[in-house]
Design a protein around this motif. Structure first.
Motif, short mmCIF file in Angstrom:
data_model
loop_
_atom_site.label_atom_id
_atom_site.label_comp_id
_atom_site.label_asym_id
_atom_site.label_seq_id
_atom_site.Cartn_x
_atom_site.Cartn_y
_atom_site.Cartn_z
N PHE A 26 -7.54 -13.29 -1.81
CA PHE A 26 -6.37 -12.70 -1.95
C PHE A 26 -6.24 -11.78 -3.32
CE2 PHE A 26 -2.09 -12.93 -0.19
CZ PHE A 26 -2.11 -13.52 1.00
N TRP A 27 -7.29 -12.28 -4.32
CA TRP A 27 -7.27 -11.64 -5.48
C TRP A 27 -8.30 -11.33 -6.08
CZ3 TRP A 27 -2.43 -10.56 -5.72
CH2 TRP A 27 -1.30 -11.43 -5.41
N VAL A 42 -7.55 -9.49 -9.48
CA VAL A 42 -6.69 -8.81 -9.72
C VAL A 42 -5.45 -9.48 -9.48
CG1 VAL A 42 -7.73 -6.74 -8.46
CG2 VAL A 42 -6.57 -8.25 -7.22
N SER A 43 -4.32 -9.20 -9.97
CA SER A 43 -3.30 -9.90 -10.26
C SER A 43 -1.94 -9.05 -10.15
CB SER A 43 -3.23 -10.93 -11.45
OG SER A 43 -2.05 -11.47 -11.49
N ASP A 44 -0.85 -9.54 -9.41
CA ASP A 44 0.52 -9.03 -9.28
C ASP A 44 0.92 -8.78 -10.80
OD1 ASP A 44 1.00 -8.06 -6.95
OD2 ASP A 44 1.30 -9.72 -6.02
N GLN A 52 -2.57 -16.36 -9.75
CA GLN A 52 -2.61 -17.47 -8.82
C GLN A 52 -3.86 -18.00 -9.01
OE1 GLN A 52 -0.39 -15.91 -5.34
NE2 GLN A 52 0.93 -17.34 -5.72
N ALA A 53 -3.92 -19.39 -8.91
CA ALA A 53 -5.35 -20.15 -8.77
C ALA A 53 -5.50 -20.48 -7.39
CB ALA A 53 -5.44 -20.98 -9.98
N GLU A 54 -4.68 -21.31 -6.86
CA GLU A 54 -4.75 -22.01 -5.62
C GLU A 54 -3.70 -21.46 -4.68
OE1 GLU A 54 -5.08 -26.02 -6.11
OE2 GLU A 54 -7.18 -25.86 -7.11
N GLU A 55 -3.82 -21.78 -3.48
CA GLU A 55 -2.35 -21.52 -2.36
C GLU A 55 -1.92 -20.12 -2.73
OE1 GLU A 55 -1.42 -23.61 -0.23
OE2 GLU A 55 -3.07 -24.99 -0.67
#
Length: 758
Positions: A26-27, A42-44, A52-55
């Motif tokens: 995802f990131w 990357v991050s929102d 976010q790290a997990e999930e």
């Protein structure tokens, strides 16, 4: 590093190259461990870091790290302060370095075409110039910390309803005048490391497949140097995307699409050089972050320090919409805080930008901390449109017993969020009822608004003051306290119009479309461009904002009165604080085309500047404009064109409050293409300088052959009916009125006059 990157690419297998064109998850981008190619994260979070790290998800469902939530773009745009938003960007960039985040996904600069777009809170403005200037400053701030940005969503993502598949049907002119310029300004002024393409189709072609969008305009016309990534899940045809100029697919792993890229290269459907170029653009950004990360080894995410910045920024963004003198509240007044948002503010929007805030202080908490003489009535819940008779009665009685009643109203999360659009522009009915009933018993009623987009306010004339806090970030409560009690003066101005009713909006009949297409039938008439041109009253105009002091703007001066194709003119005005408080004013410069060119709004924002003044102080504010400031997009020329003639320079403090003006004469050597054929009208030939002489000769000859033309060209007493009829007559119709002419020869004469035989 460029030569080293090229060498790395030479050592890659085809499969490794293709794999780099999609994310690892995802990131993260993908690494190639065999060759030592690193991945970056990357991050929102355009208004804060949503790491976010997990999930992992991109809809704000799962928690992210504790971070600082700054005001959303709906609020920061209202500051009209490019220095302020650059500082916010620098702060977020520093946070990214501390958290090892390489690219922050933002800012979002899509135009607020309709007040109903569910994601308007994340967008800056209905005006592309303002949106572009704010975006460029934010990007420069973040990237000054060697962290990239991803300006989004390119392009024409102006609604949530079926945003992943619907086609926005937009004229070329509207694209270039309204929906592209915010991206263009940001690219030219700040070179974002990446651009994020939107989900939707544009005139039938998905943004991710759109060569005109991603290559012809973004790279060739504007000079973009970074890489293009998709919005999460926006890929349509992966191979066509590479050809069109789409480098990175997110999220990953894009195993299936990676294989399609490999197969396309092997079959000859995709040139490997094209794939190499895409990989090179991605790696240039990856290494730009990695190679500079060590310079920021001492970066610390100081959440308390950054919270204080969030409070200060929120105070600069608030807009005082109206005030009959009830604000600011004197320290000795007894005050009622009414409404659930006083205790639990709505300070950010829902969806992919949702921040796990490190600290949130409500206005009620701050009032208690500051020993304000405040009592509280919850009245309504923040997550439902309801109010009990008891809660309503209790609120009314409290309001009746105090000197000032402050109602904290707004739009709950269930009304306004990414993923869906609003159904209407109204506040919840329970809140409207509360405001109306309180106003009946308390003349000193103040409404504080927590919302991400405009609302209808039929109740506005019944209350004393309205303070628009927008979605002001985690410091909104403390900022609201300072504003209500006069420790700071409001200085925000609306970055969007508040129409009286939803039906007034120019997109009303064409929003959100039928699920397959959206007709942008209003063209360039978006927001104030429509309201001002149509002379339609609005509740509060674009650029509107009051203060606790007063200002005078006058003494407009121009450095010159003639504009040419390559010149600039400096416009200056004096701004005087005529009140008794320190305050900030926003000077707004608009341009009005008076050349008679059809289809142009009555005025357009082309410059602004925020200035701070002590009581009695005067400062001179200067804004520079050029020929582009006068121009519109001419689709025949495929470029910007400012016709020769008169333009008015208008300066004021809102789009509907112009305080001084001056004229500029534009003189251009550029002329648009002029195709001469049988459909060309007499008036077109008369008004174009290239054909004017040949037109005069033709009319003299026609007057000798025809009584009708003789009557129309009589200098002493022309027949005006015939004059007007002949103006609109096409060349091909001359023979129909008994005029014996060699039409082919006439057309050829005019074609030679314009230098074309087309």
């Amino acid at each position: 590093m460029s030569n080293s990157i090229k060498n790395i690419i030479k050592d890659m297998t085809l499969e490794e190259k293709a794999s780099l064109c999609s994310g690892a998850d995802f990131w993260h981008t993908k690494a190639v461990e065999r060759l030592g190619v690193p991945a970056i994260m990357v991050s929102d979070g355009p208004h804060g870091l949503r790491k976010q790290a997990e999930e992992a998800d991109h809809l704000g469902i799962n928690d992210s790290i504790s971070a600082v939530c700054f005001p959303a773009a709906c609020a920061t745009a209202a500051s009209f302060d490019v220095d302020l938003i650059r500082e916010m960007g620098e702060t977020i960039g520093n946070e990214c370095q501390a958290e090892n985040v390489g690219v922050v996904l933002g800012p979002a600069v899509n135009i607020k075409r309709s007040p109903l777009c569910g994601r308007n809170f994340e967008y800056f403005s209905e005006d592309p110039f303002l949106a572009g200037e704010m975006a460029a400053s934010y990007i420069n701030g973040v990237q000054s910390k060697d962290v990239g940005t991803s300006i989004k969503h390119f392009a024409v993502n102006n609604q949530e309803y079926r945003r992943m598949s619907t086609s926005a049907e937009v004229s070329e002119r509207a694209l270039h005048e309204i929906y592209f310029p915010a991206f263009e300004i940001a690219v030219k002024k700040s070179q974002p490391w990446t651009v994020m393409c939107s989900y939707n189709k544009i005139n039938g072609t998905y943004a991710s497949d759109n060569k005109y969008l991603l290559t012809d305009v973004l790279r060739d016309m504007w000079g973009f140097e970074g890489f293009v990534m998709t919005d999460w899940g926006a890929v349509d045809d992966r191979v066509q995307g590479i050809k069109a100029g789409l480098e990175l697919e997110m999220p990953g792993p894009g195993t299936l699409n990676d294989k399609k890229i490999v197969e396309a290269v092997k079959s000859g459907a995709l040139e490997e050089d094209k794939l190499d170029a895409a990989v090179e653009k991605i790696l240039e950004i990856v290494y730009r972050f990695v190679d500079n990360h060590g310079k920021h080894a001492d970066a610390v995410f100081d959440r308390d320090k950054d919270h204080d910045k969030a409070v200060r920024i929120a105070g600069e963004c608030a807009v005082l919409l109206q005030n009959n003198g009830v604000l600011p509240i004197a320290a000795d007044k007894k005050v009622a805080y009414i409404g659930g948002f006083a205790k639990t503010p709505r300070y950010q929007g829902g969806g992919s930008s949702h921040i796990n805030s490190s600290k949130v202080v409500s206005a009620l908490d701050e009032a208690i901390k500051r020993n304000r003489n405040v009592e509280f009535a919850p009245a309504f819940p923040i997550d439902a449109d309801s109010i009990t008779e008891k809660d309503l009665t209790d609120a009314i009685e409290l309001a009746r017993s105090v000197d000032v009643a402050v109602i904290f109203a707004g739009l709950p999360d269930f009304i306004e969020s990414e993923g869906y659009d609003r159904a209407d522009m109204k506040l919840p009915s329970a809140q409207i009822k509360l405001i109306e009933e309180i106003a009946k018993v308390q003349k000193n009623t103040v409404v504080v608004l927590h919302n991400g987009s405009p609302i209808e306010a039929d109740w506005a004339d019944n209350v004393g003051a309205i303070l628009e806090m927008y979605l002001g970030g985690q410091g909104v409560g403390e900022a609201t306290d300072k504003l209500l009690f006069g420790e700071i003066s409001p200085s925000g101005h609306l970055a969007e119009s508040f129409p009286c009713h939803l039906e007034d909006n120019p997109s009303y009949l064409n929003f959100p479309g039928d699920g397959r297409t959206i007709d942008y039938a209003e063209g360039v008439y978006v927001g104030y461009r429509y309201y001002d041109t149509k002379k339609m009253p609005v509740r509060w105009a674009f650029g509107h904002g009051l203060s606790y002091t007063t200002f005078k703007i006058d003494n407009l001066k121009l450095s010159g009165s003639i504009m040419t194709d390559n010149s600039e003119i400096e416009v200056s005005v004096d701004v005087n604080n005529t009140g008794d408080r320190v305050g900030k004013e926003v000077v707004q410069l608009y341009v009005s085309d008076r050349t008679g060119t059809s289809g142009r709004p009555v005025k357009e924002l082309k410059g602004f500047k925020k200035v701070s003044l002590n009581p009695g102080e005067t400062k001179t504010v200067s804004i520079t404009i050029d020929s582009r400031s006068l121009a519109y997009w001419n689709s025949d020329m495929k470029g910007w064109y400012a016709p020769s003639g008169n333009y008015e320079i208008l300066v004021g403090d809102s789009s509907d409050h112009i305080l001084c003006s001056a004229s500029v004469q534009n003189e251009t050597r550029v002329l648009p293409p002029f195709k001469i054929d049988g459909a060309t009208t007499i008036e077109e030939l008369a008004t174009d300088p290239r054909t004017a002489k040949a037109y005069e000769k033709m009319m003299n000859e026609l007057a000798q052959k025809s009584g009708m033309f003789a009557a129309a060209t009589d200098k002493e007493n022309p027949d005006m009916m015939l004059v007007e009829m002949i103006k609109g007559m096409p060349l091909k119709s001359l023979a129909s009125f008994g005029v014996d002419v060699d039409m082919e020869a006439v057309i050829e004469t005019f074609q030679k006059a314009v230098g074309s035989n087309d």
